[in-house]
Design a protein around this motif. Structure first.
Motif, PDB file in Angstrom:
ATOM      1  N   PRO A  29      -8.447 -10.702 -11.880  1.00 16.43           N
ATOM      2  CA  PRO A  29      -9.786 -10.185 -12.211  1.00 16.43           C
ATOM      3  C   PRO A  29     -10.375 -10.881 -13.429  1.00 16.43           C
ATOM      4  O   PRO A  29     -11.567 -11.162 -13.489  1.00 16.43           O
TER       5      PRO A  29
ATOM      6  N   ARG B 292     -12.368   1.379 -11.259  1.00 18.52           N
ATOM      7  CA  ARG B 292     -11.671   1.510  -9.991  1.00 18.52           C
ATOM      8  C   ARG B 292     -10.215   1.860 -10.245  1.00 18.52           C
ATOM      9  O   ARG B 292      -9.557   1.245 -11.079  1.00 18.52           O
TER      10      ARG B 292
ATOM     11  N   ALA C  24     -13.298  -9.407  -9.579  1.00 18.34           N
ATOM     12  CA  ALA C  24     -13.292  -8.936 -10.956  1.00 18.34           C
ATOM     13  C   ALA C  24     -13.154  -7.424 -11.005  1.00 18.34           C
ATOM     14  O   ALA C  24     -12.641  -6.863 -11.974  1.00 18.34           O
ATOM     15  N   ARG C  25     -13.644  -6.737  -9.940  1.00 14.42           N
ATOM     16  CA  ARG C  25     -13.538  -5.272  -9.905  1.00 14.42           C
ATOM     17  C   ARG C  25     -12.151  -4.834  -9.468  1.00 14.42           C
ATOM     18  O   ARG C  25     -11.886  -3.638  -9.362  1.00 14.42           O
ATOM     19  N   GLY C  26     -11.261  -5.787  -9.182  1.00 14.98           N
ATOM     20  CA  GLY C  26      -9.886  -5.434  -8.866  1.00 14.98           C
ATOM     21  C   GLY C  26      -9.600  -5.320  -7.378  1.00 14.98           C
ATOM     22  O   GLY C  26      -8.566  -4.786  -6.992  1.00 14.98           O
ATOM     23  N   TYR C  27     -10.502  -5.805  -6.537  1.00 17.89           N
ATOM     24  CA  TYR C  27     -10.275  -5.747  -5.094  1.00 17.89           C
ATOM     25  C   TYR C  27      -9.323  -6.860  -4.667  1.00 17.89           C
ATOM     26  O   TYR C  27      -9.333  -7.947  -5.232  1.00 17.89           O
ATOM     27  N   THR C  28      -8.499  -6.574  -3.666  1.00 14.53           N
ATOM     28  CA  THR C  28      -7.679  -7.625  -3.074  1.00 14.53           C
ATOM     29  C   THR C  28      -8.510  -8.365  -2.033  1.00 14.53           C
ATOM     30  O   THR C  28      -9.581  -7.907  -1.632  1.00 14.53           O
TER      31      THR C  28
ATOM     32  N   GLU D 250     -13.677   4.569  -6.722  1.00 12.18           N
ATOM     33  CA  GLU D 250     -14.434   3.626  -7.525  1.00 12.18           C
ATOM     34  C   GLU D 250     -15.731   4.281  -7.965  1.00 12.18           C
ATOM     35  O   GLU D 250     -16.484   4.815  -7.158  1.00 12.18           O
TER      36      GLU D 250
ATOM     37  N   ASP E  88      -8.959  -0.602 -13.057  1.00  8.21           N
ATOM     38  CA  ASP E  88      -9.713  -1.817 -13.330  1.00  8.21           C
ATOM     39  C   ASP E  88     -11.093  -1.438 -13.830  1.00  8.21           C
ATOM     40  O   ASP E  88     -11.740  -0.559 -13.286  1.00  8.21           O
TER      41      ASP E  88
ATOM     42  N   VAL F  62     -12.724  -6.294 -17.759  1.00 13.40           N
ATOM     43  CA  VAL F  62     -13.310  -7.626 -17.598  1.00 13.40           C
ATOM     44  C   VAL F  62     -14.800  -7.488 -17.885  1.00 13.40           C
ATOM     45  O   VAL F  62     -15.487  -6.705 -17.239  1.00 13.40           O
TER      46      VAL F  62
ATOM     47  N   TYR G 163     -14.680  -3.256 -14.644  1.00 10.03           N
ATOM     48  CA  TYR G 163     -15.464  -4.481 -14.614  1.00 10.03           C
ATOM     49  C   TYR G 163     -16.878  -4.137 -15.019  1.00 10.03           C
ATOM     50  O   TYR G 163     -17.472  -3.192 -14.505  1.00 10.03           O
TER      51      TYR G 163
ATOM     52  N   ARG H 285      -6.450   3.022  -8.099  1.00  8.53           N
ATOM     53  CA  ARG H 285      -5.802   3.019  -6.793  1.00  8.53           C
ATOM     54  C   ARG H 285      -4.963   4.283  -6.652  1.00  8.53           C
ATOM     55  O   ARG H 285      -3.843   4.240  -6.139  1.00  8.53           O
TER      56      ARG H 285
END
Lengths: 217, 411
Positions: free
Chosen positions: A125, B356, A169-173, B400, B341, B306, B343, B358
């Motif tokens: 990210p 976000r 950047a938002r952490g998605y795969t 999210e 996360d 980030v 962003y 998990r």
């Protein structure tokens, strides 16, 4: 089995990386400085080199520049404790296929090594954030090209590439991005490698200037 | 000004005058309003006199020869005023060189008379043949002194030329002096011999000079390095060493240890790589870094922020920061995940924030009305600012939160 070479000047880090990689990959060698790294990689011919950015004798970038032309099959993954944008951009531009920080978890590191070995690129990210920052400084996004054949130029991200970077950047795969954008994982991967290519080949000064000034001023 | 040790030089008679409510200005040569080297003006400032008076006094003394010697001595011993200090006091009228009034004119006349007197005395001293060369030498020396004054003002345009002119004047004077006294040939031989000896000496000792220069620059480098090391050591002591001590004390509590280590790592990293964020503060990136540190300290949640772009913090951004914090705290409390996360992107049009996790996730439609955290703190705040808040979640898929604040409203 993926053959990995670890370059880091801290013995503790090398041991830690070895332990985290476990039995899923073969560690074929280690080096603590630039000279032994260049020599060892020449002999071992690993699939992936985990490369520390900061080292005595020129840093990981020196290793990359010494061997990249000679060993085109070796893939490079930068592994560093440094979050400084200019280090990250410099090592990517020197030819690394990805960048992860040393705080990465073991499974994530193994996954990253595998993906780099398969020819994919690895965007953490943070790296995606740096890329967005760099290209945002260089100019606004161009509208998505209708056909992949039209080269939008190396200096700008397409709207789609921007979207992919933002989701990274938002952490998605990659898989989650594909599901979200209704595209295949392969397409996501190709967007990511396009961005990497642009980052490496774009020779406009804005990128380096950005790296030099943006985070330092 | 602590520099009053020069006072005694000229004013031994008034050590503790009862009248002055403020201390005398120190005896320094002024930077502006000087005629020759600022000695007279400086002395006048110190004595609280009109510079003109002091100048005339110097000139009168000069006719006896003492004035010249005194002036030269003072020139050598008086320090130059610190830039910006002497000028802070309003300069008394008449400090300037250019005659601007009747008083000035009078002063100039006195000076002229004195100069004539001085000349006539000089004429009396020796044959008039000696007068010209001596005057030339004196003027040349004065020019050289003025240019080479302790402050290295050679950067002044024309400074080098003035210096060269002064040297030429002095040299011409010396040659003329020797010529008139008929010792030119003897002096030439002597000069040649001296030159040879000097050149030999310089060549022979060249390595010593070289080493001296080298050691000086080495010393400088070493000093700078040690100063830098002291700064770093001070910072490390205040931060890293303290944290390490805390970690040793909490050795049995892995969660506390990892929290401490994490917070310290973030702080040190910011200090090393993002000095702007730390130093200036007041920007969105700094605000985000701060609130992430707080949330990590208070809750068992690791956040990887980030930040793309940056903007100065205003009221709207501060509110957005509070909403972001609330979203992070929510993730820490309810998601069950140990990491999230964050962003955030600043564009000219808007500031977006994505939080976000998990974790367990939930069905947004099924949230009971009494669970108001997200709804009030986050959505309410954003709506009041003209922004939007959106929560995407499903059981088992994490959550999210997306916060968007238009910047046209914010600005």
């Amino acid at each position: 089995m993926t053959r990995v070479f670890v370059v880091d000047d801290h013995a503790m880090v090398r041991a830690g990386v070895r332990a985290e990689l476990g039995d899923d990959v073969t560690v074929v060698g280690e080096a603590a400085d630039v000279a032994t790294a260049v020599e060892g990689i020449r002999i071992a011919r690993p699939d992936v080199v985990l490369l520390d950015v900061h080292m005595p004798g020129g840093g990981g970038r020196a290793v990359l520049e010494a061997l990249r032309g000679e060993l085109p099959d070796v893939r490079w993954l930068a592994l560093s404790v440094s979050d400084a944008a200019e280090d990250v951009i410099a090592v990517i531009r020197a030819g690394a296929r990805g960048y992860v920080t040393k705080t990465i978890s073991g499974p994530d590191l193994i996954d990253a090594v595998r993906r780099v070995a398969d020819g994919d690129v690895v965007f953490s990210p943070r790296l995606a954030g740096f890329v967005l920052d760099a290209f945002a400084a260089a100019g606004p996004a161009v509208p998505a090209p209708a056909e992949e054949a039209t080269d939008p130029g190396l200096d700008l991200l397409s709207a789609r590439e921007r979207e992919v970077m933002q989701l990274l950047a938002r952490g998605y795969t990659y898989r989650e991005i594909g599901a979200r954008l209704f595209i295949s994982v392969k397409t996501v991967e190709s967007h990511a490698s396009n961005v990497l290519r642009k980052l490496q080949l774009s020779n406009r000064n804005e990128l380096t200037r950005w790296a030099a000034t943006n985070r330092l001023l | 000004m602590p520099r009053c040790d020069d006072q005694g030089v000229t004013t031994p008679a008034v050590p503790e005058s009862p009248s002055p409510p403020q201390p005398r200005p120190p005896l320094v040569r002024v930077r502006s309003g000087r005629v020759l080297a600022g000695v007279a003006a400086g002395t006048a400032a110190h004595l609280r006199q009109d510079p003109l008076v002091v100048r005339v006094a110097f000139a009168v003394l000069a006719t006896t020869g003492i004035g010249v010697v005194l002036y030269g001595l003072l020139w050598l011993t008086m320090p130059v005023a610190q830039p910006g200090t002497a000028e802070a006091a309003p300069p008394p009228p008449g400090v300037g060189w250019r005659p601007s009034g009747r008083r000035e004119l009078f002063g100039l006349i006195v000076l002229a008379v004195v100069a004539v007197g001085l000349l006539s005395r000089l004429v009396q001293w020796g044959t008039s043949a000696l007068l010209l060369p001596l005057t030339l030498v004196a003027i040349g020396l004065a020019v050289i002194w003025r240019q080479l004054d302790s402050d290295r003002e050679l950067d002044v345009p024309g400074g080098r030329w003035a210096l060269a002119g002064g040297a030429a004047l002095a040299a011409g004077g010396v040659v003329l002096l020797l010529a008139t006294t008929g010792q030119l040939t003897a002096a030439r031989n002597g000069f040649a011999a001296t030159l040879v000896i000097l050149t030999g000496l310089v060549l022979a000792t060249a390595p010593v000079w070289r080493r001296l220069l080298d050691s000086r620059s080495l010393e400088r480098t070493a000093r700078i390095r040690s100063e830098e090391r002291a700064t770093v050591a001070a910072h490390l002591h205040d931060s890293v060493l303290q944290t390490l001590a805390l970690i040793q004390r909490h050795a049995e509590d892995p969660q506390a240890v990892s929290r401490l280590a994490r917070g310290q790592e973030r702080e040190l990293r910011a200090w090393l790589y993002e000095p702007a964020v730390v130093r200036e503060g007041g920007t969105w990136a700094g605000l985000v870094a701060g609130l992430v540190t707080e949330v990590e300290a208070d809750h068992a949640l690791i956040v990887d922020p980030v930040v793309v772009g940056d903007a100065p913090v205003d009221d709207a951004l501060a509110a957005l920061g509070a909403a972001t914090r609330e979203a992070l705290v929510n993730a820490a409390k309810h998601s069950g995940a140990d990491a999230a996360d964050l962003y955030t992107e600043v564009t000219p049009a808007r500031v977006s924030v994505f939080v976000r996790d998990r974790g367990s996730g939930f069905d947004p439609a099924a949230v009971p009305d009494d669970r108001r955290g997200l709804r009030d703190s986050v959505s309410g705040r954003l709506t009041r600012l003209g922004g939007t808040a959106e929560v995407r979640s499903a059981p088992g898929e994490g959550t999210e939160v997306e916060l968007v604040l238009p910047r046209t409203v914010a600005a």
